[in-house]
Design a protein around this motif. Structure first.
Motif, PDB file in Angstrom:
ATOM      1  N   THR A  51       0.825  -1.208   0.000  1.00 25.43           N
ATOM      2  CA  THR A  51       0.000   0.000   0.000  1.00 25.43           C
ATOM      3  C   THR A  51       0.859   1.258   0.000  1.00 25.43           C
ATOM      4  O   THR A  51       0.427   2.291  -0.454  1.00 25.43           O
ATOM      5  N   SER A  53       1.107   3.262   2.168  1.00 30.77           N
ATOM      6  CA  SER A  53       0.485   3.915   3.328  1.00 30.77           C
ATOM      7  C   SER A  53       1.237   5.174   3.745  1.00 30.77           C
ATOM      8  O   SER A  53       1.643   5.332   4.872  1.00 30.77           O
ATOM      9  N   ASN A  54       1.409   6.077   2.794  1.00 32.77           N
ATOM     10  CA  ASN A  54       2.147   7.309   3.009  1.00 32.77           C
ATOM     11  C   ASN A  54       1.189   8.471   2.789  1.00 32.77           C
ATOM     12  O   ASN A  54       0.626   8.604   1.702  1.00 32.77           O
ATOM     13  N   THR A  60      -3.630   5.327   1.477  1.00 28.37           N
ATOM     14  CA  THR A  60      -4.548   4.191   1.552  1.00 28.37           C
ATOM     15  C   THR A  60      -4.043   3.202   2.585  1.00 28.37           C
ATOM     16  O   THR A  60      -2.840   2.989   2.731  1.00 28.37           O
ATOM     17  N   LEU A  61      -4.976   2.624   3.298  1.00 36.30           N
ATOM     18  CA  LEU A  61      -4.661   1.569   4.252  1.00 36.30           C
ATOM     19  C   LEU A  61      -5.195   0.227   3.770  1.00 36.30           C
ATOM     20  O   LEU A  61      -4.969  -0.792   4.407  1.00 36.30           O
ATOM     21  N   THR A  66      -5.408  -2.127  -2.902  1.00 31.16           N
ATOM     22  CA  THR A  66      -4.092  -2.190  -3.529  1.00 31.16           C
ATOM     23  C   THR A  66      -3.969  -3.434  -4.409  1.00 31.16           C
ATOM     24  O   THR A  66      -3.382  -3.378  -5.486  1.00 31.16           O
ATOM     25  N   ASN A 146      -5.930  -5.051  11.127  1.00 32.10           N
ATOM     26  CA  ASN A 146      -5.669  -4.105  10.035  1.00 32.10           C
ATOM     27  C   ASN A 146      -5.680  -4.867   8.724  1.00 32.10           C
ATOM     28  O   ASN A 146      -4.651  -5.060   8.097  1.00 32.10           O
TER      29      ASN A 146
END
Length: 147
Positions: A51, A53-54, A60-61, A66, A146
């Protein structure tokens, strides 16, 4: 990994390097140059999918989103995308001996999905078919995972 020379591809293959693909960052940044997926296949370079995740380049988490992006934007097969978030991701992090697949001696971390076939994990957008999560061999509350 979106930009790489032929010489670098050969070196990556010889070294056993994993190419890490970030389809959500590609989407968010409106990139136009696709990663060299066919060359990764040609040189048998494993592809991990993440992802990123930035908040600045990939907010996006959702690993499921993804996975979908890896297939739709990068044209990975569902099998390649799923390997990308499991065994190849573990290899990219140097954790393949203990994580990334279900095997004796590895961590028992996995998700049980309500699906008919694995490719469904790469298909749906905004739907999470998670039934429950197992972490370190113990079933945990889905809401605290998660996925």
């Amino acid at each position: 990994l979106e930009y790489v020379s032929e010489e670098s591809l050969k070196a990556m293959s010889e070294a056993g390097t994993v190419a890490v693909l970030l389809p959500a960052a590609f989407y968010y940044l409106r990139e136009t140059s696709l990663p060299p997926i066919e060359q990764f296949r040609k040189y048998a370079i494993p592809m991990a999918v993440s992802t990123d995740s930035n908040p600045g380049t990939s907010p996006t988490l959702s690993l499921l989103t993804t996975l979908n992006m890896a297939c739709t934007l990068f044209r990975l097969t569902p099998e390649e995308a799923l390997k990308g978030v499991t065994i190849n991701a573990a290899k990219a992090l140097g954790l393949q001996e203990t994580q990334g697949s279900l095997a004796d001696g590895k961590h028992a971390d996995f998700v049980v999905w309500d699906i008919q076939r694995p490719a469904e994990l790469t298909y749906w957008i905004g739907y999470n078919p998670c039934q429950y999560v197992v972490k370190s061999g113990k079933k945990i509350d889905y809401s605290s995972s998660n996925t």
